[in-house]
Design a protein around this motif. Structure first.
Motif, PDB file in Angstrom:
ATOM      1  N   GLU A 362       8.030 -10.475   6.557  1.00  0.00           N
ATOM      2  CA  GLU A 362       8.372 -10.346   5.140  1.00  0.00           C
ATOM      3  C   GLU A 362       9.564  -9.416   4.961  1.00  0.00           C
ATOM      4  O   GLU A 362       9.750  -8.464   5.719  1.00  0.00           O
ATOM      5  N   ALA A 363      10.411  -9.716   3.962  1.00  0.00           N
ATOM      6  CA  ALA A 363      11.536  -8.846   3.604  1.00  0.00           C
ATOM      7  C   ALA A 363      11.731  -8.931   2.095  1.00  0.00           C
ATOM      8  O   ALA A 363      11.198  -9.829   1.437  1.00  0.00           O
ATOM      9  N   HIS A 364      12.509  -7.991   1.545  1.00  0.00           N
ATOM     10  CA  HIS A 364      12.688  -7.939   0.096  1.00  0.00           C
ATOM     11  C   HIS A 364      14.151  -7.704  -0.258  1.00  0.00           C
ATOM     12  O   HIS A 364      14.921  -7.184   0.541  1.00  0.00           O
ATOM     13  N   GLY A 365      14.530  -8.088  -1.492  1.00  0.00           N
ATOM     14  CA  GLY A 365      15.906  -7.896  -1.914  1.00  0.00           C
ATOM     15  C   GLY A 365      16.056  -7.936  -3.421  1.00  0.00           C
ATOM     16  O   GLY A 365      15.096  -8.175  -4.158  1.00  0.00           O
ATOM     17  N   LEU A 366      17.291  -7.717  -3.886  1.00  0.00           N
ATOM     18  CA  LEU A 366      17.620  -7.728  -5.310  1.00  0.00           C
ATOM     19  C   LEU A 366      18.989  -8.368  -5.503  1.00  0.00           C
ATOM     20  O   LEU A 366      19.889  -8.168  -4.685  1.00  0.00           O
ATOM     21  N   SER A 367      19.148  -9.114  -6.587  1.00  0.00           N
ATOM     22  CA  SER A 367      20.460  -9.683  -6.894  1.00  0.00           C
ATOM     23  C   SER A 367      21.501  -8.581  -7.026  1.00  0.00           C
ATOM     24  O   SER A 367      22.650  -8.725  -6.613  1.00  0.00           O
ATOM     25  N   GLU A 368      21.077  -7.447  -7.624  1.00  0.00           N
ATOM     26  CA  GLU A 368      22.011  -6.354  -7.894  1.00  0.00           C
ATOM     27  C   GLU A 368      22.538  -5.693  -6.630  1.00  0.00           C
ATOM     28  O   GLU A 368      23.517  -4.950  -6.675  1.00  0.00           O
ATOM     29  N   THR A 369      21.893  -5.927  -5.485  1.00  0.00           N
ATOM     30  CA  THR A 369      22.317  -5.276  -4.243  1.00  0.00           C
ATOM     31  C   THR A 369      22.955  -6.261  -3.269  1.00  0.00           C
ATOM     32  O   THR A 369      23.050  -5.987  -2.076  1.00  0.00           O
ATOM     33  N   SER A 370      23.373  -7.410  -3.761  1.00  0.00           N
ATOM     34  CA  SER A 370      23.998  -8.446  -2.927  1.00  0.00           C
ATOM     35  C   SER A 370      23.021  -9.073  -1.951  1.00  0.00           C
ATOM     36  O   SER A 370      23.425  -9.769  -1.034  1.00  0.00           O
ATOM     37  N   GLY A 371      21.745  -8.793  -2.106  1.00  0.00           N
ATOM     38  CA  GLY A 371      20.786  -9.426  -1.209  1.00  0.00           C
ATOM     39  C   GLY A 371      19.670  -8.499  -0.789  1.00  0.00           C
ATOM     40  O   GLY A 371      19.110  -7.754  -1.597  1.00  0.00           O
ATOM     41  N   ALA A 372      19.365  -8.537   0.509  1.00  0.00           N
ATOM     42  CA  ALA A 372      18.208  -7.821   1.031  1.00  0.00           C
ATOM     43  C   ALA A 372      18.326  -6.317   0.824  1.00  0.00           C
ATOM     44  O   ALA A 372      19.418  -5.752   0.819  1.00  0.00           O
ATOM     45  N   THR A 373      17.183  -5.671   0.649  1.00  0.00           N
ATOM     46  CA  THR A 373      17.135  -4.214   0.534  1.00  0.00           C
ATOM     47  C   THR A 373      16.226  -3.605   1.595  1.00  0.00           C
ATOM     48  O   THR A 373      16.453  -2.499   2.057  1.00  0.00           O
ATOM     49  N   LEU A 374      15.179  -4.325   1.965  1.00  0.00           N
ATOM     50  CA  LEU A 374      14.227  -3.845   2.963  1.00  0.00           C
ATOM     51  C   LEU A 374      13.967  -4.939   3.989  1.00  0.00           C
ATOM     52  O   LEU A 374      13.792  -6.107   3.631  1.00  0.00           O
TER      53      LEU A 374
END
Length: 483
Positions: A362-374
């Motif tokens: 599993e991995a996580h991300g945000l649109s605001e960060t251009s993609g993955a965060t963790l």
């Protein structure tokens, strides 16, 4: 000398208090930084042109029964870019797409920024009002859309309604199966331009456009609006290429990435207009690997057909898709799965792994960060299999030393080239069930937490904020007090 070692030790301990994940990443041969990032890379060069130079005749994309090589993809991208420039699209203009996952989407995604324009992916599920809002705020005058989706959505009809209330001028339309062995006939449509007509009409003669990767926008991505009005996230060429490098680089050693470059296949049954699907597609494209596209994310039968024929090593899906797959009789897939976009329930993870003889992380991300965060590291994923993190770290460091020895990686790549991408995938698909059978279940305490949550990516700034006070809690305090 002793004092120097003590000072060095104290500095290291202080560094790990400030960023505790650096210690785990170091165990997995992940560098502390990738700086400086190259500032001269354009999006299309990083995703396409460099791979045309390295792998011109290898498969780039497969959708339905249609296969296209890197060289063929380059020609279609350049033809569309030339056509867009001729119909009036200029540097800085925003061009929208309302397309399902398809070869047409990829061609548009690479052609639009090639002439300095900005790609704004829209979702075929967007309402007319939602599209009007986005098109108005972004000043969109050109759109590339599908006429009708396989799920029955009249996208062209919606776009015509949008045109009546916005400044939209050019409607370029395609059918889902235009890129297939038996493309459908096109009826005359008033006020639209057929995508395939442009590809056929225009030669690949690009206009000269000066692009500053650090300043010029490449992508305008609207968030889902879960926290209010959808936000338009503006990303430059530099931001995307830098994030592409740091994301996969945060997961596995650079030596392994150099070994795998251009040698594996991925199946992506996700909407490429969604950040999760587009993000994974970008990472895999940048590595020069083959991508299997699935227009309907719910079509399990098509997924299995593609998987059995092309033997992908890796697949990203949502928890809902993994849950559906676990209920179907799909047989042994032997694949490494990545779950994102929402939390993955241990029961779903266990069900998919047992039913398909695969491994799921599993991995996580945000649109605001251009993609993955963790994201977890490869070492953490396989630590339970290798006898724990300490042993796994030693194995990964040994592997890294071997792969960085002069001549080893080129020799291995030569052998892998003789085997071929599909056969390499088939070998991994046969080995993965064995790995899956030994791997502790998702609910087992031996299965490291980081394989479900992961670490902040390299060069990523990370902070924890107290919801009540709004104050940032210092990381050393979080570590020392076990918060």
């Amino acid at each position: 000398m002793v004092k120097h070692k003590e000072v060095k030790k104290m500095e290291t301990e202080e560094k790990y208090l400030e960023k505790p994940w650096l210690k785990s990443q170091a165990m997995g041969c992940i560098p502390e930084t990738f700086k400086p990032y190259r500032e001269d890379l354009t999006y299309t060069w990083d995703m396409l042109d460099k791979n045309v130079e390295k792998y011109p005749n290898e498969l780039a994309l497969v959708c339905f029964d249609y296969e296209i090589t890197w060289k063929g993809l380059k020609e279609h991208v350049d033809r569309l870019a030339t056509a867009l420039a001729d119909i009036g699209v200029k540097k800085g203009d925003v061009v929208a797409t309302v397309l399902p996952s398809s070869i047409q989407f990829v061609i548009a995604d690479l052609a639009i920024p090639e002439i300095g324009a900005i790609h704004c992916p829209g979702n075929i599920l967007d309402s007319v009002d939602g599209l009007i809002d986005k098109f108005t705020r972004a000043g969109i005058k050109t759109v590339i859309c599908v006429d009708k989706s396989s799920t029955g959505i009249e996208a062209l009809k919606n776009i015509r309604a949008v045109k009546e209330k916005t400044e939209l001028k050019n409607i370029i339309v395609t059918k889902e199966r235009d890129y297939s062995k038996n493309p459908p006939a096109h009826e005359r449509e008033e006020g639209v331009i057929w995508f395939t007509d442009l590809i056929e009409k225009y030669p690949p003669k690009l206009p000269k456009v000066d692009i500053d990767p650090k300043k010029d926008l490449c992508l305008l991505f609207f968030t889902g609006g879960s926290t209010g009005i959808p936000k338009g996230v503006m990303l430059t060429h530099y931001e995307i290429t830098a994030c592409t490098k740091l994301t996969f680089g945060s997961m596995m050693p650079q030596s392994v990435l150099r070994l795998l470059d251009g040698f594996f296949t991925t199946i992506i049954p996700l909407p490429l207009c969604h950040l999760y699907g587009q993000e994974i597609y970008r990472y895999v494209m940048a590595l020069g690997c083959t991508i299997l596209l699935q227009t309907d994310p719910r079509d399990v039968e098509e997924y299995v057909r593609l998987a059995k024929k092309y033997h992908p090593l890796f697949t990203p899906m949502s928890p809902t898709q993994y849950g559906r797959m676990a209920k179907e009789d799909v047989g042994d897939l032997g694949i490494l799965g990545l779950s994102g976009s929402m939390a993955l329930a241990p029961k779903t993870q266990e069900g998919f792994e047992k039913k398909t003889k695969s491994v799921l992380i599993e991995a996580h991300g945000l649109s605001e960060t251009s993609g993955a965060t963790l994201s977890p590291t490869a070492m953490d994923i396989f630590a339970p299999l290798l006898g724990g993190r300490e042993t796994a770290s030693k194995i990964f460091h040994l592997l890294d030393r071997i792969l960085t020895m002069p001549g080893i990686t080129p020799l291995m790549r030569m052998g892998m080239g003789l085997i071929g991408r599909i056969n390499l995938g088939a070998i991994v698909n046969r080995l993965m069930p064995l790995i899956s059978s030994i791997m502790p279940s998702a609910s087992d305490s031996k299965r490291e937490l980081v394989t479900s949550v992961g670490y902040p990516l390299v060069d990523e700034e990370f902070k924890v904020v107290d919801e009540d006070t709004g104050e940032t809690i210092p990381t050393p305090k979080l570590v020392k007090e076990g918060l």
